[in-house]
Motif scaffolding. Structure first.
Motif, mmCIF file in Angstrom:
data_model
loop_
_atom_site.group_PDB
_atom_site.id
_atom_site.type_symbol
_atom_site.label_atom_id
_atom_site.label_comp_id
_atom_site.label_asym_id
_atom_site.label_seq_id
_atom_site.Cartn_x
_atom_site.Cartn_y
_atom_site.Cartn_z
ATOM 1 N N THR A 43 -119.340 -7.480 -2.099
ATOM 2 C CA THR A 43 -118.271 -7.948 -3.072
ATOM 3 C C THR A 43 -117.447 -6.910 -3.642
ATOM 4 N N ALA A 44 -118.202 -5.854 -4.098
ATOM 5 C CA ALA A 44 -117.365 -4.802 -4.774
ATOM 6 C C ALA A 44 -116.392 -3.959 -3.727
ATOM 7 N N LEU A 45 -116.743 -4.141 -2.303
ATOM 8 C CA LEU A 45 -115.877 -3.622 -1.358
ATOM 9 C C LEU A 45 -114.874 -4.404 -0.957
ATOM 10 N N GLY A 46 -114.781 -6.029 -1.522
ATOM 11 C CA GLY A 46 -113.628 -6.864 -1.256
ATOM 12 C C GLY A 46 -114.317 -7.827 -0.230
ATOM 13 N N PHE A 47 -115.323 -7.988 0.236
ATOM 14 C CA PHE A 47 -115.727 -8.830 1.201
ATOM 15 C C PHE A 47 -116.005 -10.395 0.619
ATOM 16 N N ASP A 48 -116.025 -11.445 1.387
ATOM 17 C CA ASP A 48 -115.851 -12.704 1.058
ATOM 18 C C ASP A 48 -117.290 -13.179 1.102
ATOM 19 N N ALA A 49 -117.780 -14.564 1.027
ATOM 20 C CA ALA A 49 -118.963 -15.322 1.332
ATOM 21 C C ALA A 49 -119.031 -15.246 2.628
ATOM 22 N N VAL A 50 -118.294 -15.410 3.494
ATOM 23 C CA VAL A 50 -118.142 -15.699 4.867
ATOM 24 C C VAL A 50 -118.792 -14.247 5.691
ATOM 25 N N ALA A 51 -118.176 -13.181 5.021
ATOM 26 C CA ALA A 51 -118.762 -11.863 5.366
ATOM 27 C C ALA A 51 -120.029 -11.497 5.054
ATOM 28 N N VAL A 52 -120.532 -12.020 3.936
ATOM 29 C CA VAL A 52 -121.949 -11.699 3.277
ATOM 30 C C VAL A 52 -122.866 -12.682 4.292
ATOM 31 N N TRP A 248 -124.153 -18.174 -4.485
ATOM 32 C CA TRP A 248 -124.099 -19.458 -4.948
ATOM 33 C C TRP A 248 -123.938 -19.583 -6.547
ATOM 34 N N LEU A 249 -124.988 -18.827 -7.061
ATOM 35 C CA LEU A 249 -125.016 -18.685 -8.536
ATOM 36 C C LEU A 249 -123.861 -17.943 -9.215
ATOM 37 N N PHE A 250 -123.453 -16.651 -8.295
ATOM 38 C CA PHE A 250 -122.451 -15.890 -8.805
ATOM 39 C C PHE A 250 -121.034 -17.042 -8.760
ATOM 40 N N GLN A 251 -120.837 -17.951 -7.928
ATOM 41 C CA GLN A 251 -119.618 -18.612 -7.692
ATOM 42 C C GLN A 251 -119.612 -19.939 -8.308
ATOM 43 N N ARG A 252 -120.852 -20.584 -8.335
ATOM 44 C CA ARG A 252 -120.869 -21.863 -8.943
ATOM 45 C C ARG A 252 -120.969 -21.721 -10.467
ATOM 46 N N PHE A 253 -121.889 -20.839 -10.986
ATOM 47 C CA PHE A 253 -121.730 -20.694 -12.557
ATOM 48 C C PHE A 253 -121.189 -19.284 -13.019
ATOM 49 N N ASP A 254 -120.771 -18.671 -12.182
ATOM 50 C CA ASP A 254 -120.415 -17.329 -12.919
ATOM 51 C C ASP A 254 -121.532 -16.503 -13.664
ATOM 52 N N LEU A 255 -122.567 -16.627 -12.912
ATOM 53 C CA LEU A 255 -123.766 -15.765 -13.228
ATOM 54 C C LEU A 255 -123.541 -14.203 -13.144
ATOM 55 N N SER A 256 -124.074 -13.563 -14.127
ATOM 56 C CA SER A 256 -123.830 -11.996 -14.198
ATOM 57 C C SER A 256 -124.940 -11.502 -13.130
ATOM 58 N N LEU A 257 -124.849 -10.214 -12.745
ATOM 59 C CA LEU A 257 -125.637 -9.466 -11.998
ATOM 60 C C LEU A 257 -127.014 -9.145 -12.786
ATOM 61 N N SER A 258 -126.788 -8.856 -14.061
ATOM 62 C CA SER A 258 -128.253 -8.889 -14.987
ATOM 63 C C SER A 258 -129.021 -10.123 -15.098
ATOM 64 N N ALA A 259 -128.117 -10.972 -15.293
ATOM 65 C CA ALA A 259 -128.770 -12.559 -15.453
ATOM 66 C C ALA A 259 -129.233 -13.177 -14.055
ATOM 67 N N ALA A 260 -128.731 -12.535 -12.856
ATOM 68 C CA ALA A 260 -129.297 -12.904 -11.859
ATOM 69 C C ALA A 260 -130.547 -12.067 -11.581
#
Length: 408
Positions: A43-52, A248-260
């Protein structure tokens, strides 16, 4: 003299089991943070969910190929040498990921490397460690040994999930976001090096007697039937491969990396402590019943999580799922090792694992597309529904085929 020899042999076996537990711990810790860092890195490199999703598919396909090759050649080669090869591959993976940014190269490293985007434990070391543990433990202790093996791996994966928050610490100290992620991958390579040092202490051994040629023999039909069913389970699981669940948690609920990282720590911890519980239940109701009757409720919780109205309800349901969904891991492994002959164990471990990996490699790419639709929780619903169907089919097909400790 015979008593002394027996005591020495018992001590040697205990030391070997402890060594493999330690290697499993290191691999689990590395996987724990790598499967969270990888989608964040992309994601930091600019890729989307399809690429992941595509990289997750490539990783699972590569895992399948390596696991299959390992299982088939293991009966004719030194197990220690193959374990060292697996550790070397882990080192190479950790060194390669920080130095590639193009999607094709990331997918290639994912295909060849050892990072598994699912929450399960597949890879080149798995059939080898399973074979060594199965030949070392008695029939009465086999399920318990595999439960502890899974427990250690899951607890260390939980600790690794917490370590996924280290990039935030590194960034607060002045590192760039990409630089922090790259440092984590180098840490993954260091864990591979320690695994190699541990594997050097494994005795030279082969899985079958000299002169034997068939990787699978009298148990071939049983193994193939199990592999077919396990592939359905894995295809379903691929829809919620952990890297995609993170996304999904990042996108659906805007979960942070630490919280994840914190959530997956508790998720992995619950899964870990479910393993000895699974062994306890299996001694009373049998391995197949344990697999099925703990798995179905976990799938129901997953479906409900997709429909959750807010983050807290979703995380609560996912934690309930985590407490049950992995109870089939040690019981499934123990069951496969029990219903085949000792020379067939490496091949059985890989043949039952590889279709799982191949099947799970198909669904992440589909799930990546589904995450971009109006109902991003659809992959969770599909996963839960298919898993329930698998559980019922497993119960119907194998409830009468019992391991030695359940006969009589």
């Amino acid at each position: 003299m015979a008593s002394i020899a027996t005591e020495s042999e018992t001590s040697s076996k205990a030391s070997l089991i402890a060594l493999l537990y330690a290697a499993r711990a290191l691999r689990g810790f590395g996987d724990g943070f790598a499967i969270i860092i990888l989608p964040a890195y992309m994601t930091a490199l600019g890729f989307d969910a399809v690429a992941v999703g595509l990289v997750a598919t490539a990783s699972l396909l590569g895992t399948a190929a390596l696991t299959l090759a390992t299982g088939w050649i293991a009966p004719r080669f030194d197990l220690r040498l193959l374990l060292l090869f697996g550790a070397g591959l882990m080192i190479a993976t950790g060194l390669a990921f920080p130095n590639v940014e193009h999607l094709t190269l990331i997918a290639l490293v994912g295909f060849i490397g050892t990072v598994n985007p699912s929450s399960g434990d597949l890879g080149v070391a798995v059939p080898l460690e399973h074979a060594v543990l199965a030949r070392t433990a008695s029939s009465e202790r086999r399920t318990q040994v595999f439960a502890r093996y899974s427990l250690i791996g899951a607890l260390c994966a939980a600790a690794g999930s917490l370590a996924a928050s280290l990039p935030d610490v590194l960034m607060s100290a002045g590192a760039t976001r990409l630089g922090a992620f790259r440092a984590m991958f180098y840490g993954y390579a260091a864990l591979g090096l320690i695994c190699a040092l541990l594997y050097r202490r494994v005795p030279h051994a082969r899985a079958e007697e000299k002169g034997a040629t068939a990787a699978l023999g009298p148990s071939r039909r049983t193994v193939y039937r199990l592999a077919a069913l396990f592939s359905v389970d894995a295809f379903a699981g691929g829809f919620v491969a952990q890297s995609l669940l993170v996304l999904w948690l990042f996108q659906r609920f805007d979960l942070s990396l630490s919280a994840a990282g914190l959530f997956f720590f508790w998720s992995s911890t619950l899964s870990a402590f479910s393993y000895p519980v699974a062994a306890w239940i299996a001694r009373r109701v049998g391995l197949v019943n344990t697999m099925v009757f703990t798995h179905i409720p976990s799938s129901v919780f997953l479906i409900l999580a997709a429909l959750a109205p807010n983050l807290y309800v979703a995380l609560g349901l996912l934690l309930l799922r985590a407490a049950l969904s992995q109870m089939d891991v040690p019981t499934r492994t123990s069951y496969v090792m029990a219903v085949v002959t000792p020379p067939e164990r490496p091949a059985a471990a890989s043949v039952t694992a590889v279709p799982r990996s191949l099947a799970s490699a198909i669904s992440p790419a589909i799930a990546g597309v589904l995450l971009t639709t109006a109902f991003p929780g659809l992959p969770l619903v599909i996963c839960g529904t298919l898993k329930i169907a698998y559980d019922l089919a497993l119960l119907f097909s194998f409830r009468h085929i019992k391991p030695p400790e359940e006969v009589g």
